[in-house]
Structures are given as C-alpha cells and as structure tokens.
Scaffold this active site. Structure first.
Site, mmCIF file in Angstrom:
data_model
loop_
_atom_site.group_PDB
_atom_site.id
_atom_site.type_symbol
_atom_site.label_atom_id
_atom_site.label_comp_id
_atom_site.label_asym_id
_atom_site.label_seq_id
_atom_site.Cartn_x
_atom_site.Cartn_y
_atom_site.Cartn_z
ATOM 1 N N LYS A 95 0.134 5.217 8.465
ATOM 2 C CA LYS A 95 0.800 5.446 7.179
ATOM 3 C C LYS A 95 -0.227 5.451 6.058
ATOM 4 C CE LYS A 95 2.307 2.189 4.741
ATOM 5 N NZ LYS A 95 1.872 1.393 3.549
ATOM 6 N N THR B 162 0.867 -1.183 0.000
ATOM 7 C CA THR B 162 0.000 0.000 0.000
ATOM 8 C C THR B 162 0.898 1.225 0.000
ATOM 9 O OG1 THR B 162 -1.754 -1.147 1.207
ATOM 10 C CG2 THR B 162 -1.802 1.257 1.230
ATOM 11 N N LYS C 265 -7.722 0.707 -2.559
ATOM 12 C CA LYS C 265 -7.250 0.364 -1.213
ATOM 13 C C LYS C 265 -7.498 1.531 -0.251
ATOM 14 C CE LYS C 265 -5.277 -1.816 2.176
ATOM 15 N NZ LYS C 265 -3.920 -2.373 2.165
#
Length: 291
Positions: A240, A97, A172
C-alpha cells in the site's frame, strides 16, 4: 497535560495511546471494533467512545492511526467524524501513512473548520510503538506543530517538522523507498551466503561493522536466515505504501526504478501466501518455492 483522543487501536495505535495515558494525558479512544476500545480502557484506565466525534469532543489534540485513505476520511468526515466534535483551535494529528492527496483534502477541511492539522506518519514498527521509540515526520503550520510536539513526545524517539502540510507524508515515502531497496539487497546478500555454504551469523558479524551495515541487517538477519517473518510491518501494508510512493513519483517527476521492481517482488511474496509476513520476507522468494 492535555485532553486527547486517539482514533485507531491497531498494532501501532494501541500502544501509542497507552503511552499518552501513561504520560499523564487524559485519553479517550475510538476503534471500529468496539471491544478493542473497551479492552484498551480497561488496561490503561482511559475512556472509550462509540464514534470518532464523541471521542474528539472537547479534545485539544486528536491523534489518528488507521489503515488507509478511506479509513482516514471515515474517522474525520461526516456527522460522526472527528472534525464534527473538535472545537476551533484544536489540532488533528494524523499518524497514518496515506497519500499526499488525502492529506491536502483533509487539511483543507480542517482549516475551514478552524482546526489545526499536522500530518505525522511514523516509522519504527510495532516494537517502536510499544517502546515509545518512534520516528515521527511532520508537516503543518509551525504553530500547530509546536503545540502538538510535546504530546507526540510520549511515544517518539525523534519528532521533526519537515515543512508545510504534506511534507510529513512525503518524508515517510522517502523512508519506505529506502527500506524497500535495503531489504532487497540484504535478502540477496543473505541468500547468497546460504547458497555459498557460509555461516550467516559470522558473515553478518563482519560485514555489519563496515559500509554494508544497517538497522535491517542487525535486527532482521537472524529471523531472515531462519525463515521467520512474524516480526514487523506486513507486506500487504508495505505494498500500500509503495503504491503511494510510485503515484507520488509520477506527480513530482521522480524516477523510482528499484522501488517499482521491489514492489513487484513483494507481489510475488503475496502470491506465496505471505501478505501478512513482515517486510523482511523478500528473502523467501529467493529461498522458497511458491505454494
């Protein structure tokens, strides 16, 4: 069966590479900590390499599942990077990701080298990786996806192309945005039940069968109620990801007020020493004192 390389043997990559080998693919792995790569090869019978370039040499497909933008650049680019070892026509599949910006950057570099590029972030957590039941959301050229999908199927419950390069990462982000709000709402619900003196198990038995039900409720309520947070994706990594979401929202003009708020709640849990707790630990800021 394909000759493949897998770069990055963390809690997700280690079992994913194992599923590839078990499916009959010829797998060579690379990990920054070389002992982990040797351990994987001893366990699964595949090969291991000292550099991403060496691992990728001659591979039809190179999969990566590393930490962040800089980690991904480091395994792709430079003299020892995977792109240097890949032949024209090979396909690079990124399961990390990362930001849409680094995805576009690396896809452009791959195209210049005659390499296909599919951004394919994953959802399903460590259990999904271990059980080969991941959701894989992909972006890239249709032809590259069509070639890579049967290989990805070794560890996927569902694998879909959402559009051109970058569409996988954007999808995502949708996933992480939805999870953030869900876990906060579930945390508040369970904390409220505790404060009200209700039997949490009985409450969940009833409300999980109605409109409030969710995967998070069914699979995390017991550990959340018990204050156990060692069962999934770490808060440090979630923050993150949420940072990527918030940056992308500015880029596309989307408003994410709940996501921004939950990101700050996760920051509070980090301050409580919970950076490595799983994402369900949002409840801790409602039920524990800092320190």
């Amino acid at each position: 069966m394909a000759k493949t390389a897998f770069l990055g043997l963390g809690v997700m990559g280690y079992p994913m590479a194992g599923h590839l080998q078990a499916a009959g693919h010829q797998v060579t792995v690379f990990n920054r900590t070389a002992t982990k790569a040797r351990e994987w090869a001893d366990q699964h019978g595949g090969g291991h390499a000292a550099t991403p370039r060496e691992a990728a040499s001659g591979a039809e497909f190179v999969m990566a599942c590393v930490g962040n933008d800089d980690d991904l650049r480091s395994v792709c680019l430079g003299e020892d990077g995977a792109f240097q070892g890949m032949a024209k026509g090979a396909v690079f599949v990124d399961h990390t990701t990362v930001s849409a910006a680094v995805t576009r950057e690396l896809a452009q570099a791959a195209k210049a080298a005659g390499i296909g590029y599919v951004d394919a972030p994953i959802s399903g957590g460590q259990a999904g990786a271990e059980n080969g039941q991941l959701s894989v959301m992909c972006g890239g050229e249709q032809a590259d996806f069509d070639r890579a999908a049967p290989v990805i199927d070794a560890y996927a419950k569902i694998c879909r192309r959402l559009g051109d390069v970058g569409a996988g990462q954007m999808t995502k982000m949708c996933n992480q945005i939805a999870i953030a709000g869900l876990v906060q709402a579930l945390s508040e619900s369970l904390a409220f039940a505790q404060k009200a003196g209700l039997d949490v198990e009985k409450v969940v038995e009833v409300i999980s069968q109605g409109a409030a039900g969710s995967w998070q409720m069914v699979n995390r309520h017991k550990t959340m109620d018990a204050g156990e947070f060692e069962h999934g994706f770490a808060i440090d990594w979630m923050r993150k990801d949420l940072g990527i979401c918030l940056d992308a929202a500015d880029e596309v003009g989307a408003s994410l007020p709940v996501t921004a708020l939950v990101d700050q709640f996760y920051k509070e849990v980090q301050g409580m020493g919970g950076g490595r707790w799983d994402t369900s630990a949002l409840i801790a800021r409602l039920t524990r004192q800092p320190g």
